[in-house]
Design a protein around this motif. Structure first.
Motif: not given
Lengths: 364, 293
Positions: B18, B21, B45-49
């Motif tokens: 995962f 943040r 710049k990643a998708f935050i789970d």
């Protein structure tokens, strides 16, 4: 993510292809907070949109959970049917369970918990005893809570099944007995449709299903699920939008149920949020002399409904939410009773100040 | 205790599988992350789970008996804890989040370690000595840590997914693990609901190879029984299924997919129970079961 962007992506799933990773983070978080993640997931899946792997995990997880819940609700319906069939009373499923078992578009991808049913008031005693014999038990043991539900509300105190842990809300009317409007629950039962394969279970006719959903939204003080409810209403309306007689019948039914203003409010909201093709003539007819007030109320909801995963809506939204909360109580109870009830609850809270049971309000 | 405004923690970590943040004004949370997650990638710049915040208590609890609150995506699943437990609360809260979020994985309470591509699963019954044994296998026998608390099973591939995080230690096990070569044990937290609690950092190889899943091969139920000698006994697949079910956080919610995934897993593993009175006995028994030294 603001409401407009969320709704745009809900309406046009293909537009998600333009989202950055950060955009996906906000979209998923906002949809989850609005209790719309299952529906979003289903719509993206049906539209065949290519979703990046990381957000896809959340979407597929929500879709899986919603499928699982639909299985569970079907099984729960079987259990309720088997328990209540001997009473020979009609048992009308409401809300989520009715959408799912009635195979309405509004049920697709929907996440929910409790099962709500409507039964004739005269059968309440019989039904409660059958449920208790079938393994359901009272969740609220406080004498005051019991009296609150039975004397003033429109339902039995919620009952939980001792083994399955599932909850059933048994309603005998649509709004609290103390409320200003008096929808015709007998008529909802009389016009309900038997569910194939069940002995006692039925679902309301489509007009009543829609009006009940609207009535619920217009009388609800908390707006956490408002977007989800409006999406339900939009889906239900869209199934009939092309039939020429439908809108007139919906208007007749709203008037019959003493809910013209609530239905007018929800029609305005769903038209504004989802571009539902609601005929202006119907809105005007239902709003009648209250048109200005209902328009003002629509603006209040417009300000109040802000899906915000950070939980920090602007001050004017908070103010609007508070007004809607107060209004909902105002609609449901005469002022003297309301003051009595709230002070009684406050006293309960003070005397039970040490009551620290863990909270559990987890969504998908 | 509380960081100055300019240093308030706001970081994004890849805690495989995962991206998490973490935001908090607490110095203890910052220190915890710097100590235990220093080798994790910090994607920009990643998708935050999971968007996690550890915040001060509300109202009087800001100052009087100060508290910490755990929020994930603005949900508040727990009651607040005393502020000195903010860092372990992050670990407990992240465990809860992974176990309760519907992400398509079957999650159950167990330690998972890998050697030569094959995984051993040690389900976690209280007092069984799972975490101590897990740390011993990492530091004394060179097993790679996948997870100390959460077995994450992918129903599609049938593989176990790594979630390398600090190993959580309680009471006497803290000193035992502290003496293992290469072990890095962090701050001790006294008087928690679980007694004294501390964490041991995962090895670097656990973090670096976290993207590699492992094939379930052995299911071993540890039973710490001081002074009782040591022995291995076989466990039937049916019994193992029931025991795993008890330790599962979300098998019920996973429905048929979860059921089938566990059936497949059990079809591929040897099931044993080991009883032991010391760490060295336990290591010997694991070597016997797995034929790995």
């Amino acid at each position: 993510m603001n409401r407009a962007s969320l709704l745009e992506l809900l309406k046009h799933p293909q537009r998600t292809t333009a989202l950055s990773p950060n955009g996906w983070t906000e979209f998923i978080a906002t949809a989850r907070n609005a209790n719309l993640l299952g529906k979003v997931a289903q719509r993206l899946h049906e539209a065949g949109v290519a979703v990046p792997a990381a957000p896809l995990r959340h979407l597929e997880g929500a879709r899986l959970l919603s499928e699982r819940q639909h299985h569970s609700v079907a099984w729960e319906a079987q259990c309720i049917d088997a328990t209540l069939a001997q009473t020979d009373e009609p048992v009308v499923l409401l809300k989520g369970a009715a959408y799912v078992l009635g195979r309405k578009a509004a049920g697709v991808g929907r996440l929910f918990g409790d099962v709500d049913v409507l039964v004739p008031p005269g059968s309440l005693g019989k039904i409660e005893i059958r449920l208790m014999a079938g393994g359901w038990t009272q969740m609220k043991s406080e004498e005051y809570d019991q009296r609150y539900y039975r004397e003033w509300m429109h339902e039995l105190p919620p009952m939980i099944h001792v083994r399955r842990g599932t909850v059933i809300d048994v309603h005998h009317t649509i709004l609290p007995l103390t409320a200003r409007s008096h929808p015709d629950a007998d008529a909802i039962i009389a016009h309900s449709i038997p569910l194939p394969g069940y002995r006692s279970l039925r679902i309301p006719c489509d007009e009543d299903l829609i009006i009940h959903s609207m009535c619920h939204l217009a009388h609800e003080g908390e707006l956490h699920n408002a977007l989800r409810d409006l999406d339900d209403i939009n889906s239900l309306l869209s199934e009939h939008a092309d039939s020429p007689d439908f809108w007139g019948q919906l208007g007749d039914r709203a008037e019959h149920h003493d809910l013209a203003a609530s239905v007018a409010l929800c029609l305005m909201l769903v038209r504004q949020f989802f571009d539902t093709p609601v005929p202006e003539s119907l809105v005007l007819r239902l709003a009648g002399a209250d048109a200005t007030a209902i328009r003002r109320l629509t603006r209040l909801y417009d300000v109040a409904i802000v899906p915000d995963p950070e939980g920090r809506p602007p001050l004017r939204s908070l103010a609007a939410q508070l007004l809607i909360y107060i209004r909902s109580h105002w609609l449901r109870m005469p002022p003297r009773l309301l003051v009595q009830h709230l002070s009684r609850k406050a006293w309960q809270r003070l005397t039970l100040a040490s009551g620290t049971s863990p909270k559990n309000k987890q969504g998908a | 205790m509380v960081l100055p405004e300019s240093r308030v923690l706001d970081t994004t970590l890849r805690i495989a599988p995962f991206v998490v943040r973490v935001r908090s004004p607490f110095a203890s949370v910052l220190a915890h992350l710097e100590f235990f997650y220093r080798d994790c990638e910090k994607p920009q710049k990643a998708f935050i789970d999971f968007d996690i915040r550890l915040l001060p208590g509300l109202g009087a609890h800001r100052f009087w008996r100060p508290q910490a609150r755990f929020l994930v995506d603005d949900q508040n699943p727990f009651l607040p804890l005393p502020v000195n437990q903010a860092a372990p609360m992050f670990e407990w809260g992240l465990n809860w989040t992974i176990a309760s979020r519907s992400l398509g994985f079957v999650v159950f309470h167990a330690a998972v370690l890998e050697k030569n591509g094959n995984a051993i699963i040690l389900p976690g019954f209280p007092g069984a000595g799972k975490s101590t044994l897990c740390a011993a296998l990492c530091h004394l026998r060179g097993w790679r840590l996948l997870s100390d608390e959460l077995a994450i099973l992918d129903p599609v591939s049938g593989m176990l997914i790594a979630n390398p995080r600090p190993i959580s230690l309680k009471n006497a096990s803290i000193d035992i693990v502290g003496q293992f070569p290469g072990a890095r044990v962090g701050e001790r937290y006294l008087d928690t609901r679980k007694g004294t609690v501390a964490h041991a950092a995962p090895n670097l190889d656990a973090i670096e190879n976290a993207s590699q899943p492992a094939l379930p091969r052995w299911l071993v139920f540890p039973q710490f029984a001081p002074g009782e000698g040591h022995q291995v006994s076989p466990v039937s697949h049916a019994e193992a299924f029931a025991l795993i079910g008890e330790q599962s956080f979300n098998q019920e919610r996973m429905g048929e997919i979860g059921f089938r995934a566990l059936c497949t897993l059990l079809g591929n593993v040897d099931c044993h129970q080991i009883e032991y009175g010391s760490t060295s006995d336990a290591l010997e028994l694991v070597a016997q079961v797995t034929q790995q030294d």
